[in-house]
Design a protein around this motif. Structure first.
Motif, PDB file in Angstrom:
ATOM      1  N   LYS A 139      78.405 -83.850 -17.878  1.00 31.86           N
ATOM      2  CA  LYS A 139      77.287 -84.473 -17.970  1.00 31.86           C
ATOM      3  C   LYS A 139      77.480 -85.973 -18.038  1.00 31.86           C
ATOM      4  O   LYS A 139      76.742 -86.877 -17.319  1.00 31.86           O
ATOM      5  CB  LYS A 139      76.475 -84.207 -19.096  1.00 31.86           C
ATOM      6  N   GLU A 140      78.356 -86.225 -18.733  1.00 31.97           N
ATOM      7  CA  GLU A 140      78.884 -87.826 -18.863  1.00 31.97           C
ATOM      8  C   GLU A 140      79.195 -88.204 -17.365  1.00 31.97           C
ATOM      9  O   GLU A 140      78.899 -89.483 -17.159  1.00 31.97           O
ATOM     10  CB  GLU A 140      79.917 -87.966 -19.692  1.00 31.97           C
ATOM     11  N   ASP A 141      80.059 -87.478 -16.629  1.00 32.11           N
ATOM     12  CA  ASP A 141      80.419 -87.724 -15.223  1.00 32.11           C
ATOM     13  C   ASP A 141      79.352 -88.256 -14.313  1.00 32.11           C
ATOM     14  O   ASP A 141      79.654 -89.183 -13.423  1.00 32.11           O
ATOM     15  CB  ASP A 141      81.248 -86.852 -14.671  1.00 32.11           C
ATOM     16  N   ASN A 142      78.329 -87.424 -14.474  1.00 34.63           N
ATOM     17  CA  ASN A 142      77.171 -87.740 -13.527  1.00 34.63           C
ATOM     18  C   ASN A 142      76.030 -88.325 -13.839  1.00 34.63           C
ATOM     19  O   ASN A 142      75.016 -88.416 -13.202  1.00 34.63           O
ATOM     20  CB  ASN A 142      76.747 -86.425 -12.691  1.00 34.63           C
ATOM     21  N   THR A 143      76.322 -88.875 -14.816  1.00 30.75           N
ATOM     22  CA  THR A 143      75.131 -89.892 -15.627  1.00 30.75           C
ATOM     23  C   THR A 143      74.796 -91.012 -14.403  1.00 30.75           C
ATOM     24  O   THR A 143      75.936 -91.494 -13.774  1.00 30.75           O
ATOM     25  CB  THR A 143      75.667 -90.622 -16.880  1.00 30.75           C
ATOM     26  N   LEU A 144      73.604 -91.395 -14.527  1.00 33.41           N
ATOM     27  CA  LEU A 144      73.196 -92.229 -13.615  1.00 33.41           C
ATOM     28  C   LEU A 144      73.859 -93.858 -14.032  1.00 33.41           C
ATOM     29  O   LEU A 144      74.124 -94.490 -12.995  1.00 33.41           O
ATOM     30  CB  LEU A 144      71.581 -92.565 -13.209  1.00 33.41           C
ATOM     31  N   MET A 145      73.588 -94.215 -15.150  1.00 36.73           N
ATOM     32  CA  MET A 145      73.797 -95.666 -15.433  1.00 36.73           C
ATOM     33  C   MET A 145      75.294 -95.850 -15.624  1.00 36.73           C
ATOM     34  O   MET A 145      75.750 -95.821 -16.844  1.00 36.73           O
ATOM     35  CB  MET A 145      72.989 -96.145 -16.724  1.00 36.73           C
ATOM     36  N   LYS A 146      76.034 -95.933 -14.618  1.00 36.12           N
ATOM     37  CA  LYS A 146      77.517 -96.131 -14.774  1.00 36.12           C
ATOM     38  C   LYS A 146      77.876 -97.021 -13.368  1.00 36.12           C
ATOM     39  O   LYS A 146      77.341 -96.753 -12.437  1.00 36.12           O
ATOM     40  CB  LYS A 146      78.187 -94.848 -14.564  1.00 36.12           C
ATOM     41  N   ALA A 147      78.856 -97.936 -13.848  1.00 34.87           N
ATOM     42  CA  ALA A 147      79.248 -98.847 -12.626  1.00 34.87           C
ATOM     43  C   ALA A 147      80.020 -97.996 -11.783  1.00 34.87           C
ATOM     44  O   ALA A 147      81.237 -97.261 -12.274  1.00 34.87           O
ATOM     45  CB  ALA A 147      80.066-100.000 -13.038  1.00 34.87           C
ATOM     46  N   ARG A 148      80.060 -97.831 -10.440  1.00 37.63           N
ATOM     47  CA  ARG A 148      80.512 -96.894  -9.499  1.00 37.63           C
ATOM     48  C   ARG A 148      80.887 -97.745  -8.211  1.00 37.63           C
ATOM     49  O   ARG A 148      80.293 -98.877  -7.796  1.00 37.63           O
ATOM     50  CB  ARG A 148      79.746 -95.765  -9.270  1.00 37.63           C
ATOM     51  N   SER A 149      82.125 -97.614  -7.880  1.00 43.08           N
ATOM     52  CA  SER A 149      82.255 -98.164  -6.494  1.00 43.08           C
ATOM     53  C   SER A 149      81.555 -97.304  -5.307  1.00 43.08           C
ATOM     54  O   SER A 149      80.948 -96.157  -5.677  1.00 43.08           O
ATOM     55  CB  SER A 149      84.028 -97.755  -6.050  1.00 43.08           C
ATOM     56  N   TYR A 150      81.707 -97.859  -4.156  1.00 41.83           N
ATOM     57  CA  TYR A 150      80.759 -96.979  -3.052  1.00 41.83           C
ATOM     58  C   TYR A 150      81.255 -95.651  -3.021  1.00 41.83           C
ATOM     59  O   TYR A 150      80.551 -94.629  -2.684  1.00 41.83           O
ATOM     60  CB  TYR A 150      80.759 -97.900  -1.864  1.00 41.83           C
ATOM     61  N   ARG A 151      82.630 -95.203  -3.045  1.00 40.00           N
ATOM     62  CA  ARG A 151      83.240 -94.292  -2.909  1.00 40.00           C
ATOM     63  C   ARG A 151      82.712 -93.373  -4.009  1.00 40.00           C
ATOM     64  O   ARG A 151      82.463 -91.885  -4.091  1.00 40.00           O
ATOM     65  CB  ARG A 151      84.970 -94.175  -3.019  1.00 40.00           C
ATOM     66  N   GLY A 152      82.700 -93.690  -5.503  1.00 42.80           N
ATOM     67  CA  GLY A 152      82.220 -92.848  -6.330  1.00 42.80           C
ATOM     68  C   GLY A 152      80.545 -92.696  -6.272  1.00 42.80           C
ATOM     69  O   GLY A 152      80.177 -91.606  -6.484  1.00 42.80           O
ATOM     70  N   VAL A 153      79.885 -93.575  -5.734  1.00 41.05           N
ATOM     71  CA  VAL A 153      78.446 -93.348  -5.467  1.00 41.05           C
ATOM     72  C   VAL A 153      78.249 -92.315  -4.475  1.00 41.05           C
ATOM     73  O   VAL A 153      77.468 -91.349  -4.710  1.00 41.05           O
ATOM     74  CB  VAL A 153      77.796 -94.496  -5.018  1.00 41.05           C
ATOM     75  N   LEU A 154      79.021 -92.296  -3.345  1.00 40.49           N
ATOM     76  CA  LEU A 154      78.707 -90.993  -2.348  1.00 40.49           C
ATOM     77  C   LEU A 154      79.099 -89.978  -2.927  1.00 40.49           C
ATOM     78  O   LEU A 154      78.713 -88.922  -2.606  1.00 40.49           O
ATOM     79  CB  LEU A 154      79.760 -91.437  -1.036  1.00 40.49           C
ATOM     80  N   ALA A 155      80.239 -89.839  -3.652  1.00 41.23           N
ATOM     81  CA  ALA A 155      81.194 -88.695  -3.997  1.00 41.23           C
ATOM     82  C   ALA A 155      80.038 -87.914  -5.048  1.00 41.23           C
ATOM     83  O   ALA A 155      79.799 -86.744  -5.030  1.00 41.23           O
ATOM     84  CB  ALA A 155      82.363 -88.663  -4.580  1.00 41.23           C
ATOM     85  N   GLU A 156      79.594 -88.862  -5.865  1.00 42.50           N
ATOM     86  CA  GLU A 156      78.534 -88.406  -7.154  1.00 42.50           C
ATOM     87  C   GLU A 156      77.264 -87.772  -6.539  1.00 42.50           C
ATOM     88  O   GLU A 156      76.507 -87.000  -7.106  1.00 42.50           O
ATOM     89  CB  GLU A 156      78.449 -89.408  -8.171  1.00 42.50           C
ATOM     90  N   GLY A 157      76.946 -88.585  -5.387  1.00 41.26           N
ATOM     91  CA  GLY A 157      75.413 -88.314  -4.914  1.00 41.26           C
ATOM     92  C   GLY A 157      75.826 -87.006  -4.408  1.00 41.26           C
ATOM     93  O   GLY A 157      74.688 -85.883  -4.537  1.00 41.26           O
ATOM     94  N   TYR A 158      76.630 -86.649  -3.519  1.00 43.10           N
ATOM     95  CA  TYR A 158      76.997 -85.353  -3.061  1.00 43.10           C
ATOM     96  C   TYR A 158      76.915 -84.388  -3.812  1.00 43.10           C
ATOM     97  O   TYR A 158      76.399 -83.294  -3.783  1.00 43.10           O
ATOM     98  CB  TYR A 158      78.114 -85.382  -1.966  1.00 43.10           C
ATOM     99  N   ARG A 159      77.616 -84.422  -5.102  1.00 47.07           N
ATOM    100  CA  ARG A 159      77.863 -83.596  -5.910  1.00 47.07           C
ATOM    101  C   ARG A 159      76.611 -83.101  -6.526  1.00 47.07           C
ATOM    102  O   ARG A 159      76.260 -82.031  -6.857  1.00 47.07           O
ATOM    103  CB  ARG A 159      78.951 -83.898  -7.175  1.00 47.07           C
ATOM    104  N   LEU A 160      75.527 -84.101  -6.961  1.00 50.04           N
ATOM    105  CA  LEU A 160      74.595 -83.776  -7.472  1.00 50.04           C
ATOM    106  C   LEU A 160      73.576 -83.198  -6.742  1.00 50.04           C
ATOM    107  O   LEU A 160      73.017 -82.086  -7.163  1.00 50.04           O
ATOM    108  CB  LEU A 160      73.932 -85.217  -7.780  1.00 50.04           C
ATOM    109  N   TYR A 161      73.637 -83.626  -5.423  1.00 52.42           N
ATOM    110  CA  TYR A 161      72.463 -82.864  -4.328  1.00 52.42           C
ATOM    111  C   TYR A 161      73.115 -81.336  -4.206  1.00 52.42           C
ATOM    112  O   TYR A 161      72.236 -80.508  -4.123  1.00 52.42           O
ATOM    113  CB  TYR A 161      72.617 -83.696  -3.151  1.00 52.42           C
ATOM    114  N   ASN A 162      74.312 -81.346  -4.011  1.00 47.63           N
ATOM    115  CA  ASN A 162      74.787 -79.991  -3.600  1.00 47.63           C
ATOM    116  C   ASN A 162      74.652 -78.890  -4.829  1.00 47.63           C
ATOM    117  O   ASN A 162      74.396 -77.888  -4.617  1.00 47.63           O
ATOM    118  CB  ASN A 162      76.379 -80.064  -2.995  1.00 47.63           C
ATOM    119  N   GLY A 163      75.072 -79.594  -6.011  1.00 46.09           N
ATOM    120  CA  GLY A 163      74.704 -78.612  -6.969  1.00 46.09           C
ATOM    121  C   GLY A 163      73.657 -78.182  -7.665  1.00 46.09           C
ATOM    122  O   GLY A 163      73.456 -77.422  -8.224  1.00 46.09           O
TER     123      GLY A 163
END
Length: 322
Positions: free
Chosen positions: A4-28
């Protein structure tokens, strides 16, 4: 808890982190998002089916008429606009309706993203019709105002060309390469300057702190400061959606091309040679492909959601230091 902490919204991410986390959230959470949005997506697909069918039939006629008028040195206006005004208005009307229904369908997914922002999770909707009228209205309003800001310079340029064509006949024909080249250059500049509007739109829809114009005035500069991250996320996410969309919409594209070739040939005296059910088949295929393409395109929405959260976090950390 760690997930839950890993996919929290308010977290500074690189563009790679944004793309990876967005895909995981959408797919999951795809089944939950689908259940929340399927009905409005169906309405959107029906609008796209009507738009695709009308475009496949009428655009070849309009294109041939414009080419004939340009070849005759008569400019881009008047006769063609008068003869095809009804068809043009119908296409524009369906296009606007498709944008409205797409915004409303996306709002049902945004509603689940707001839930994720507050709780860190996405729950299954309690029924198969989930609507949030206020969020839908803000989504439609924000989408149209953002579109207005983006296309206004291009519309003004085309308007100036129309005026020049009336004042000086054949102006467009005499300076065709120059006018087209400047239009393309202007479009690229507008597109690059419009990237911060992604952040403005998401903040306006997700937070609703004030009206759109005040949100634009107070957050456009913030978007510009993070222009590089926005560009990388937008470019890579859009590239992914376009490549997947080409596969998903291939049947509709083939039918549209066949319709356009047949009707364009009809204008120069060839037989139509199309079965009587082609119009119904075109509508059904365009609607079905648009339905699939909608869910492919929502990956970009989720990526925009995460880049918004990353920018907000970075700005908060920056202000805390100062």
């Amino acid at each position: 808890m760690e997930k839950k902490e890993d996919n929290t919204l308010m977290k500074a991410r690189s563009y790679r982190g944004v793309l990876a986390e967005g895909y995981r959230l959408y797919n999951g959470n795809f089944r939950k998002l689908f259940k929340a949005s399927w009905l409005m997506a169906l309405v959107y697909a029906a609008c796209c089916g009507a738009l695709g069918t009308l475009t496949a039939i009428k655009v070849p006629e309009l294109t041939v008429a414009l080419m004939r008028q340009l070849t005759a040195g008569q400019g881009i206006l008047m006769d063609t606009v008068k003869d095809y005004a009804l068809s043009f208005l119908a296409i524009v009307g369906l296009l606007l309706l498709a944008i409205v229904t797409m915004s409303m369908a996306s709002a049902t997914i945004l509603n689940k993203l707001k839930e994720h922002k507050l709780t860190g999770t996405i729950t299954t909707p309690p029924h198969w019709l989930t609507t949030q009228p206020d969020l839908m209205w803000r989504s439609v309003k924000g989408c149209f105002l953002t579109l207005l800001v983006t296309v206004l310079p291009l519309v003004l340029y085309v308007g100036l060309l129309a005026v020049a064509d009336v004042v000086s006949p054949q102006f467009t024909v005499r300076h065709l390469m120059t006018t087209v080249g400047f239009f393309l250059l202007l479009a690229v500049i507008v597109a690059l300057l419009s990237l911060p509007l992604m952040h403005v739109l998401m903040k306006y829809v997700m937070e609703a702190p004030c009206g759109y114009w005040r949100t634009l005035a107070s957050n456009y500069g913030c978007g510009m400061r993070h222009w590089g991250g926005l560009f990388l996320v937008f470019f890579l996410s859009t590239l992914l959606v376009v490549l997947a969309g080409l596969v998903v919409t291939l049947p509709a594209n083939i039918l549209t091309y066949a319709n356009q070739q047949a009707h364009q040939g009809l204008l120069i005296g060839d037989a139509l040679n199309m079965p009587s059910y082609m119009t119904v088949l075109t509508f059904g295929t365009c609607a079905f492909c648009s339905y699939l393409e909608f869910y492919v395109s929502q990956v970009t929405l989720v990526h925009n959601y995460y880049i918004y959260g990353s920018i907000e976090t970075k700005e908060h950390e920056k202000n805390s230091i100062h």
